[in-house]
Write an enzyme that holds these catalytic residues in place. Structure first.
Site, short mmCIF file in Angstrom:
data_model
loop_
_atom_site.label_atom_id
_atom_site.label_comp_id
_atom_site.label_asym_id
_atom_site.label_seq_id
_atom_site.Cartn_x
_atom_site.Cartn_y
_atom_site.Cartn_z
N LYS A 1 -30.03 18.00 -3.28
CA LYS A 1 -31.46 18.19 -2.96
C LYS A 1 -31.82 17.40 -1.71
O LYS A 1 -32.51 17.89 -0.81
CB LYS A 1 -32.33 17.77 -4.16
CG LYS A 1 -32.23 18.74 -5.32
CD LYS A 1 -32.80 18.21 -6.61
CE LYS A 1 -32.51 19.21 -7.74
NZ LYS A 1 -32.83 18.73 -9.08
N GLN B 1 -35.45 13.66 -11.80
CA GLN B 1 -34.28 14.39 -12.28
C GLN B 1 -34.13 14.22 -13.79
O GLN B 1 -34.19 13.11 -14.31
CB GLN B 1 -33.02 13.89 -11.54
CG GLN B 1 -31.77 14.67 -11.84
CD GLN B 1 -31.80 16.11 -11.31
OE1 GLN B 1 -32.45 16.41 -10.32
NE2 GLN B 1 -31.10 16.99 -11.98
N ASP C 1 -41.63 20.60 -9.36
CA ASP C 1 -40.75 21.06 -10.43
C ASP C 1 -41.50 22.00 -11.39
O ASP C 1 -40.88 22.66 -12.22
CB ASP C 1 -40.31 19.83 -11.23
CG ASP C 1 -38.82 19.75 -11.40
OD1 ASP C 1 -38.11 20.62 -10.89
OD2 ASP C 1 -38.38 18.81 -12.08
N1 GUN Z 1 -32.05 18.90 -14.29
C1 GUN Z 1 -31.40 20.08 -14.18
N2 GUN Z 1 -32.18 20.98 -13.53
C2 GUN Z 1 -33.34 20.34 -13.22
C3 GUN Z 1 -34.51 20.75 -12.53
O1 GUN Z 1 -34.69 21.89 -12.08
N3 GUN Z 1 -35.48 19.79 -12.43
C4 GUN Z 1 -35.32 18.54 -12.93
N4 GUN Z 1 -36.33 17.68 -12.78
N5 GUN Z 1 -34.25 18.14 -13.57
C5 GUN Z 1 -33.24 19.03 -13.70
#
Ligand code: GUN
Length: 293
Positions: A54, A98, A121
């Site tokens: 990311k 995350q 998100d």
């Molecule tokens: N863990 C796995 N996929 C995601 C996501 O799209 N967002 C977040 N915050 N954590 C994740």
């Protein structure tokens, strides 16, 4: 005839290019670049890889990227204080914590602490509510990416029968709601659903997000249906690491009309849509009209 592969990598690259082309005019008008803050608590290896990707993607596009890696032992109150600081930081348009968090932390309280207008998100209840009501907000990146692929491949989705297998807040529930907002007739199936194969066979669109390799079989599929495979399970076959989807790809592609491969289908969309949501957040926070992407 074999199903067409839906190329998520190509779509994601194209979306990234469109985002990249909009950034200079955003910078001209505001004197800054959109900023994304990603918070990682602990050192889960898979999460570390996702966060690195990311960060790299945001930097490659020229956005501001802030990564905060906090100790596994971080307390709930310290994490909440950190999020409040990010809420107040004007350089930050998007905040992503995350998941999963270490077991001693309360995930929902953490999500609730994020400013809904920085919740790129799309997990804050205000944004789930906006999605439910059909109001502008932020939608979780993976399901929004799946919808983009479906629209691109099928055009209008209205009137189609869709089944979503899985009901997580990250994928299943927002996916079902997005399809309902497109005027599909939606079944949201889960671990207690009875006669799943029979229900899946009615569907023009199958989205599977359960995380079980090869779970969806060819006799669950209506001929010509469009299949979106969100699952990723790491396996070792003949000593080689491989990533498998929820769908028995080789068998299902003999029946389906189109299918997302794993890897190269849904996976690349998640990060591209995160960049899309960050760009959107930056425009909204700056009082600018959100670009159509
Ligand atoms: N863990 C796995 N996929 C995601 C996501 O799209 N967002 C977040 N915050 N954590 C994740």
């Amino acid at each position: 005839m074999q199903a067409t592969d839906i190329d998520g990598k190509a779509y994601a690259d194209n979306l990234s290019n469109r985002i990249s082309s909009i950034l200079p005019s955003f910078e001209n008008r505001t004197g800054r670049m959109p900023g994304l803050a990603v918070v990682l608590v602990g050192s889960d290896p898979a999460s570390e890889i996702y966060v690195r990707s990311k960060n790299r993607k945001a930097q490659n596009l020229g956005m501001e990227s802030f990564v905060y890696t906090l100790a596994e032992t971080t307390s709930q109150s310290d994490l909440l204080t950190h999020i409040e600081a990010l809420n107040a930081d004007d350089r930050v348009d998007g905040i992503l914590v995350q998941l999963p968090l270490p077991a001693h932390l309360d995930e929902m309280e953490v999500i609730n602490a994020i400013d809904p207008d920085k919740d790129v998100d799309g997990l804050h209840p205000v944004n789930s509510g906006r999605l439910l009501a059909g109001c502008p907000g932020f939608v979780s990146c993976t399901p929004l990416g799946c919808l983009m692929l479906l629209r691109d491949h099928l055009g209008k989705l209205a009137g189609m029968d869709a089944i979503v297998i899985g009901r997580s807040i990250l994928v299943g529930k927002p996916m079902a709601q997005l399809l309902l907002n497109e005027n599909c007739t939606v079944t949201c199936a889960h671990s207690r659903t009875e006669q799943l194969a029979q229900k899946a066979r009615q569907a023009d669109i199958v989205v599977s997000a359960v995380g079980k390799a090869g779970f969806v079989k060819e006799d669950w599929i209506k001929p010509g249906a469009t299949i979106i495979d969100v699952g990723t399970t790491k396996v070792v076959i003949d000593g080689r690491k491989r990533l498998l989807g929820d769908v028995d790809y080789q068998a299902v592609r003999e029946i389906a009309g189109a299918i997302t491969p794993v890897p190269g289908g849904v996976g690349p969309m998640t990060i591209a849509v995160l960049m899309h949501n960050t760009l959107l957040a930056a425009h909204r926070r700056s009082g600018l009209e959100a670009p159509a992407l």
